[in-house]
Design an enzyme around this catalytic site. Structure first.
Site: not given
Ligand code: PHE
Ligand code: ZN
Length: 878
Positions: A266, A301, A323
């Site tokens: 995350m 990340e 994303e």
């Molecule tokens: N946003 C994170 C990623 O794509 C994924 C994620 C989503 C992690 C929800 C935890 C909860 O890198």
């Molecule tokens: Zn991501």
């Protein structure tokens, strides 16, 4: 329980109140953590002065609430399980709240929870509302100051976003650290970690001269697994400067490894939290593929710092904005750092199996969904991987330089803002003055487009006519599909296998060109074509579509040898293998003996015997299409035939070409010190592909090689490859000693035990399902840990198709049992795990009925929103 209701994109309303600054104070304790929040709130312009303030709060216990220091009277506010409503508020004010939480009993792993005693948070997408009352939506961005108070002994390290600004001791063995994050951010990027952690530290100087301290925080026993991620981080930071002109913007960047984590990692501002499986690595415990995955996730990340954090999403429907773009960026990075063709092959393989399967099932949705019940269910392959393909198409459409200009424009224009997919696409359109209206359908239309091909050569006119048609099958809630703008990169091979010069309408297009298929059917007439060519279509997999083209074995083999496009060379080989497997499956179904075709065997032989210019690609070429991929090509999926045919083909190749594989295996040995680098990884994968074929022959001398490799214990990649071959041998006495030895040796390391679980439950043996049940009682297993669940249950369900789909329905029952238990503990994981049970559409009637029976059984439980949404969609579509 009230039926959960859907939220629609079309109902979006801008926030009525903004938070300028958020001050948090956490007094940590496992059973009763106190969270005090002080929010500086202002009414948004244009909002009526009597508009109530509604703050999200998920099952919070409110202890105190005050406006500008004045505690509120009971009639002035209302608290439910989901929100705090204050009926009237001033235009600008300070809101104080205090709530109490129990992180120790939080098994959902959202909000504030504990993992191995360590406190940590996960707020994306809507976890912050489990921590405090807040306008928990990404279009509310505030600066944060966070004070973390904890026990000195249990939590010597106290971390949050931004920079530490103050620390000190408190009575009763407690201490605190205050952190300040100067960059306004949505609450989903908030993070806090407190525990007994140790770090490795490094330094990075940005292009602009900022000195950044880099830290990776782990439990003490994992310090020797952090070096690789640190290198990956520095590479990512440099790469983002060089390729995208993006620099880091704080003095400190931290990564923390956490054992219990729902996803990979995350991107919390300045404090990335990683699933330990996505960061910890060393040669003794980690296989090559994992090293590469870790490098990719660290990059992903880190890249979010711009694509996601500085420029974020207006609402969660825009998830692919951050994303899709970020996956595209990490794909480019990995491709620059490693074998570019292999990276593309892997990404496409994932898309064509898992994402296409999603597209054709009951949970199909557009890259930008238009409604959801539970947004956590939309962290999908469609949003991530197809989302990345859409950005890739844009990039190819514009060309790199122009795409980069569009990207610069996007970051510049929207820095510090929460925006929509349109804003991104508009920037791309603007730099080239393009009309991308039709292109936007890629974001709104679900399903995998199918392209059919018709061609005719006219010797007299020396023309080659190519007719391309597109059709996107209906998906739930979307019956009618409009034509998409599909870029089809292609070339025409002459008799020698050389690209012809392409000419359309007298215009010279070079040796490879992109056809713009933007109508249902379009004709392209190539001129001056001396003889009938072999077309090479969809080079580099230029669009996320199913290409329906019938080429002969000879043509496929020709493309496999000559295509100037590396991706299409590989793909031609896959299509050829698919044809062969289809013949075998037909024989199997008729009850005839399966016989491997001579032509195919010789094609493989020539691959094995020709010295490889690219070992990494050769290893891919020698790998037959997976069972999941084969299934994706069939109208009615025949689980058993697929498995038997594929196994037979591998065994037969291993036996017939034993000497050739043996030579290859011997040649590719090396005693160089292990490094997870390009050349070594290529060599090891080729060697281990050879080992797999050798062992598939079932011959004793093959297992002797495997045993030797297992015992040599050079690195986990080789050990694991050998273990897999031994454990998967039909005669279990061949594998048992190695399984035992491995299990004893690594009992202390959960991430290696995950590999041990996975190896055992992926074997095709008839008792695999019983093995799963048995291992679920193993001390190293815990249903509360998502990694364990994925390794044991996930591997069984996804990599052991014959056994998951057992005709007695026991596989489905097992999965349903697990889902029912997880539904109570961890809804997010439960909703992911249940997905294979929803993919019944193309199975035989018996299996379909058995799956539906288990779905009904799940439906009868008191369900979380997460599981409810998935199961309801599945049953509705049945
Ligand atoms: N946003 C994170 C990623 O794509 C994924 C994620 C989503 C992690 C929800 C935890 C909860 O890198
Ligand atoms: Zn991501």
């Amino acid at each position: 329980m009230a039926e959960p209701h859907a939220i629609y994109l079309k109902d979006y309303q801008p926030p009525r109140y903004q938070v300028e600054h958020t001050e948090l104070r956490f007094d940590l304790a496992p059973e009763a953590t106190r969270v005090q929040a002080t929010l500086q709130i202002t009414r948004a312009p244009g909002t009526a002065s009597d508009a109530a303030l509604v703050l999200a709060g998920d099952h919070l216990t409110l202890e105190h609430v005050a406006i500008d220091g004045q505690p509120l009277e009971p009639g002035e506010f209302e608290v439910t399980d989901r929100a705090l409503t204050i009926h009237t508020v001033p235009e600008r004010f300070r809101l104080d709240t205090e709530v109490v939480l129990a992180p120790a009993s939080n098994t959902a792993l959202e909000g504030l929870y504990q993992s191995n005693g360590m406190f940590c948070t996960q707020c994306e997408p809507e976890g912050f509302r489990r921590i405090t009352f807040y306008p928990d939506r990404p279009d509310v961005m505030a600066t944060f100051t966070t004070t973390v108070i904890g026990d000195q002994a249990a939590t010597p390290i106290l971390l949050a976003n931004g920079n530490p600004v103050e620390r000190g001791e408190l009575p009763d063995g407690r201490h605190f650290v205050t952190w300040n994050d100067p960059h306004p951010k949505p609450a989903y990027l908030f993070a806090l970690v407190a525990g007994n952690l140790e770090k490795i530290e490094d330094q990075f100087t940005t292009q602009g001269g900022r000195e950044v301290t880099l830290q990776i925080w782990v439990e003490q026993q994992n310090l020797d697994k952090t070096a690789f991620a640190m290198t990956a981080l520095k590479h990512s930071m440099r790469w983002d400067e060089e390729r995208f002109g993006r620099e880091y913007d704080l003095d400190l960047f931290m990564i923390v490894a956490v054992d219990d984590f729902n996803m990979g990692a995350m991107e919390n501002k300045g404090l990335n939290i990683f699933n330990s499986s996505a960061v910890l690595a060393n040669p003794d415990t980690t296989v090559d593929a994992m090293f590469q995955r870790i490098e990719g996730i660290v990059a992903h990340e880190y890249f979010h710092n711009w694509s996601g954090n500085r420029v974020t999403c207006r609402d969660w429907f825009q998830l692919a904005l951050k994303e899709g773009f970020t996956v595209f960026r990490d794909q480019l990075f990995s491709s620059d750092m490693n074998s570019a063709p292999v990276k593309r092959i892997e990404d496409v393989a994932l898309l064509r199996t898992a994402q296409f399967a999603e597209d054709s099932g009951p949970t199909a949705h557009p890259v930008r969904p238009d409604h959801f019940i539970e947004i956590s269910n939309f962290y999908t392959l469609t949003v991530y991987e197809k989302g990345a393909e859409v950005v890739r198409m844009l990039c190819n459409l514009l060309g790199w330089e122009t795409f980069r200009q569009g990207s610069d424009l996007y970051f510049e224009r929207f820095d510090g803002q929460a925006v929509r997919v349109e804003d991104f696409v508009d920037c791309m359109a603007e730099v080239l003055n393009l009309d991308l209206t039709q292109f936007m359908r890629w974001y709104s239309q679900a399903g995998t487009p199918e392209i059919s091909v018709d061609s005719a050569y006219d010797a007299e006119r020396r023309t080659f006519m190519l007719t391309l048609s597109q059709h996107t099958p209906a998906t739930p809630g979307q019956e009618e599909k409009a034509p998409l703008q599909i870029p089809v990169e292609m070339g025409l091979l002459d008799e020698q296998g050389v690209d012809m010069a392409l000419v359309i309408d007298g215009q010279s297009l070079g040796s490879s060109t992109v056809l713009n298929l933007d109508e249902s059917t379009k004709q392209f007439v190539f001129e001056d074509v001396p003889h009938a060519p072999v077309p090479s279509l969809l080079r580099g997999f230029s669009a996320p579509v199913k290409l329906k083209q019938t080429l002969s074995r000879e043509q496929l083999s020709f493309l496999m040898r000559h295509d100037s496009d590396g991706f299409n060379r590989w793909d031609a080989g896959q299509q050829l293998a698919l044809k062969e497997l289809e013949t075998l499956m037909a024989a199997y179904r008729r009850g005839d003996e399966m016989v491997l075709d001579e032509f195919f065997v010789e094609t493989v032989r020539s691959l094995v015997e020709t010295p490889a210019s690219d070992k990494a690609v050769l290893a891919e070429m020698l790998t037959l299409p997976t069972e999941a991929f084969i299934a994706e090509q069939q109208t009615t999926v025949d689980i058993d035939a697929i498995h038997q045919a594929r196994r037979f083909a591998i065994a037969c190749l291993g036996d017939t070409l034993f000497e050739a594989f043996e030579t290859l295996y011997t040649q590719e040995q090396s005693d160089a010190a292990y490094a997870p680098d390009f050349d070594q990884i290529a060599q090891r994968s080729l060697k281990n592909v050879a080992l797999a074929y050798l062992c598939a022959s079932g011959r004793d001398d093959a297992f002797a090689y495997a045993r030797q490799q297992f015992e040599a214990n050079a690195n986990m990649t080789d050990v694991r490859a050998a273990l897999t071959q031994l454990a998967h041998a039909g005669d279990t006495s061949i594998g048992d000693p190695a399984i035992r030895a491995f299990g004893e040796r690594w009992a202390h390391d959960p991430l290696v035990m995950d590999q041990w679980f996975a190896t055992q439950v992926s074997r095709p043996h008839e008792d695999a399902l019983e093995r799963v049940r048995f291992l679920m009682a193993h001390p190293a297993f815990s249903i509360k840990n998502p990694n364990r669940v994925r390794a044991l249950i996930g591997t069984f369900v996804n990599q052991n198709r014959v056994n998951f789909h057992r005709r007695d329905g026991q596989g489905y029952r097992l999965l349903a049992d697990v889902v029912i238990e997880l539904n109570r503990l961890n809804p997010e994981i439960a909703a992911r795990m249940v997905l294979p049970l929803t993919r019944f559409k193309r199975l035989d009637g018996t299996r379909r009925a058995l799956m539906l029976e288990q779905l009904e059984r799940i439906k009868a439980e008191p369900l979380s929103r997460n599981v409810y949404e998935v199961v309801d969609k599945a049953l509705t579509s049945a």
